[in-house]
Design a protein around this motif. Structure first.
Motif, PDB file in Angstrom:
ATOM      1  N   PHE A 101       3.706   6.571  -0.821  1.00 16.47           N
ATOM      2  CA  PHE A 101       3.877   6.990   0.567  1.00 16.47           C
ATOM      3  C   PHE A 101       5.330   6.901   1.023  1.00 16.47           C
ATOM      4  O   PHE A 101       5.624   7.087   2.202  1.00 16.47           O
ATOM      5  CB  PHE A 101       3.028   6.113   1.501  1.00 16.47           C
ATOM      6  N   ASN A 137       3.424  13.370   4.090  1.00 14.91           N
ATOM      7  CA  ASN A 137       2.285  13.047   3.239  1.00 14.91           C
ATOM      8  C   ASN A 137       1.058  12.801   4.122  1.00 14.91           C
ATOM      9  O   ASN A 137       1.030  11.860   4.920  1.00 14.91           O
ATOM     10  CB  ASN A 137       2.599  11.799   2.406  1.00 14.91           C
ATOM     11  N   LEU A 152      -1.876  11.677   3.461  1.00  9.25           N
ATOM     12  CA  LEU A 152      -2.524  10.387   3.245  1.00  9.25           C
ATOM     13  C   LEU A 152      -1.742   9.269   3.925  1.00  9.25           C
ATOM     14  O   LEU A 152      -2.325   8.303   4.441  1.00  9.25           O
ATOM     15  CB  LEU A 152      -2.648  10.112   1.747  1.00  9.25           C
ATOM     16  N   MET A 153      -0.401   9.397   3.930  1.00  7.11           N
ATOM     17  CA  MET A 153       0.423   8.406   4.616  1.00  7.11           C
ATOM     18  C   MET A 153       0.169   8.455   6.113  1.00  7.11           C
ATOM     19  O   MET A 153       0.063   7.413   6.775  1.00  7.11           O
ATOM     20  CB  MET A 153       1.912   8.660   4.322  1.00  7.11           C
ATOM     21  N   SER A 173       2.745   1.484  -3.566  1.00  9.19           N
ATOM     22  CA  SER A 173       1.853   1.736  -4.701  1.00  9.19           C
ATOM     23  C   SER A 173       1.185   3.105  -4.642  1.00  9.19           C
ATOM     24  O   SER A 173       0.821   3.678  -5.671  1.00  9.19           O
ATOM     25  CB  SER A 173       0.779   0.642  -4.776  1.00  9.19           C
ATOM     26  N   ASN A 174       1.046   3.671  -3.438  1.00  5.10           N
ATOM     27  CA  ASN A 174       0.397   4.971  -3.296  1.00  5.10           C
ATOM     28  C   ASN A 174       1.382   6.126  -3.150  1.00  5.10           C
ATOM     29  O   ASN A 174       0.969   7.262  -2.903  1.00  5.10           O
ATOM     30  CB  ASN A 174      -0.533   4.957  -2.079  1.00  5.10           C
ATOM     31  N   TYR A 176      -3.131   6.764   6.817  1.00  2.29           N
ATOM     32  CA  TYR A 176      -3.029   5.312   6.656  1.00  2.29           C
ATOM     33  C   TYR A 176      -2.282   4.695   7.840  1.00  2.29           C
ATOM     34  O   TYR A 176      -2.732   3.687   8.412  1.00  2.29           O
ATOM     35  CB  TYR A 176      -2.309   4.985   5.348  1.00  2.29           C
ATOM     36  N   THR A 210       0.833  -1.206   0.000  1.00  2.00           N
ATOM     37  CA  THR A 210       0.000   0.000   0.000  1.00  2.00           C
ATOM     38  C   THR A 210       0.862   1.248   0.000  1.00  2.00           C
ATOM     39  O   THR A 210       0.584   2.215  -0.726  1.00  2.00           O
ATOM     40  CB  THR A 210      -0.927   0.010   1.224  1.00  2.00           C
ATOM     41  N   SER A 211       1.915   1.238   0.804  1.00  2.82           N
ATOM     42  CA  SER A 211       2.789   2.408   0.902  1.00  2.82           C
ATOM     43  C   SER A 211       3.517   2.677  -0.406  1.00  2.82           C
ATOM     44  O   SER A 211       3.608   3.824  -0.868  1.00  2.82           O
ATOM     45  CB  SER A 211       3.804   2.206   2.035  1.00  2.82           C
TER      46      SER A 211
END
Length: 248
Positions: free
Chosen positions: A186, A212, A214-215, A183-184, A218, A180-181
């Motif tokens: 992060f 970040n 969003l990071m 691919s996005n 998450y 996830t980290s």
């Protein structure tokens, strides 16, 4: 900036010594060798000095201090020079206990029970430090060594002790946060857009980007799932000091 309290030939505490260097390095000493101060490059290749200025501070106890008072007196002189520690916003009047390190639930509860029996009501926080996880970036307890963290936290709270969990800003290839980290986006990058890596903790470990938003969201969702929902509300954002990647 390592700081140590040492003893004299007559026994008891005699002095405090601060070695302040912004570079990598430290103090090494044994019973048979002189104290060695080192400053080296980040990669650990020898003793390459990367700073031209180092600070040393020696503090001693007050004149006439009794042996039982000397450690406190040395610390008092040290903090008079470098600054007093402000009271923490929570549990500030109580002792925070930490060591390197409690590696399983049995060790942690043994310590909690000992502290509760011998200094009841005086310990505010007990710290669970690094590598209590299975893989760097899981941000959770390894169930093999921490089989019931919820019950552990509940027991500690019954003694008036809160648990602090150490959080490191890296995710490794087999961690639950890795794909996830990556691919996005992060992952923290250098000025050329290359993802920063770390050589410890496992293969292909990446430094996450805390700037970040969003990071951060998450990461917090995982921390809530692993720690917050079982009553852990104090976190140590460890290993977050300035860091440089190894050479290509």
């Amino acid at each position: 900036a390592p700081y140590v309290i040492g003893g004299g030939k007559a026994g008891g505490f005699a002095f405090g010594l601060l070695f302040n260097s912004p570079s990598f390095g430290g103090m090494n000493f044994t019973e048979t060798e002189v104290t060695l101060f080192t400053a080296r490059d980040a990669a650990g290749g020898g003793n390459t000095t990367i700073r031209k200025q180092l600070d040393f501070l020696v503090s001693t106890s007050a004149k006439g201090a009794k042996p039982a008072e000397r450690a406190f007196s040395i610390q008092e002189a040290y903090t008079a020079a470098v600054g007093r520690t402000p009271t923490m916003p929570a549990y500030g009047s109580l002792y925070w206990h930490c060591k390197n390190r409690y590696s399983n639930q049995t060790q942690l509860l043994t310590a909690a029970r000992y502290l509760h029996k011998n200094v009841p009501g005086q310990v505010g926080v007990l710290v669970i430090d690094w590598f209590h996880w299975k893989v760097m970036g899981d941000w959770s307890f390894d169930p093999e060594f921490w089989p019931d963290p919820a019950a552990m936290v509940e027991e500690c709270k019954s003694y008036g002790i809160e648990i602090m969990a150490s959080v490191w800003p890296f995710t490794c290839e087999t961690a639950r946060s890795y794909s996830t980290s990556v691919s996005n986006g992060f992952i923290a990058t250098d000025s050329h857009g290359k993802g920063l890596t770390a050589g410890f903790g496992g293969k292909n470990c990446r430094l996450v980007d805390p700037t970040n938003e969003l990071m951060r969201d998450y990461t917090w969702s995982l921390l809530q799932e692993s720690y917050h929902k079982i009553g852990i509300k104090v976190f140590w954002l460890d290993n977050s000091e300035p860091w440089r990647p190894p050479p290509d």
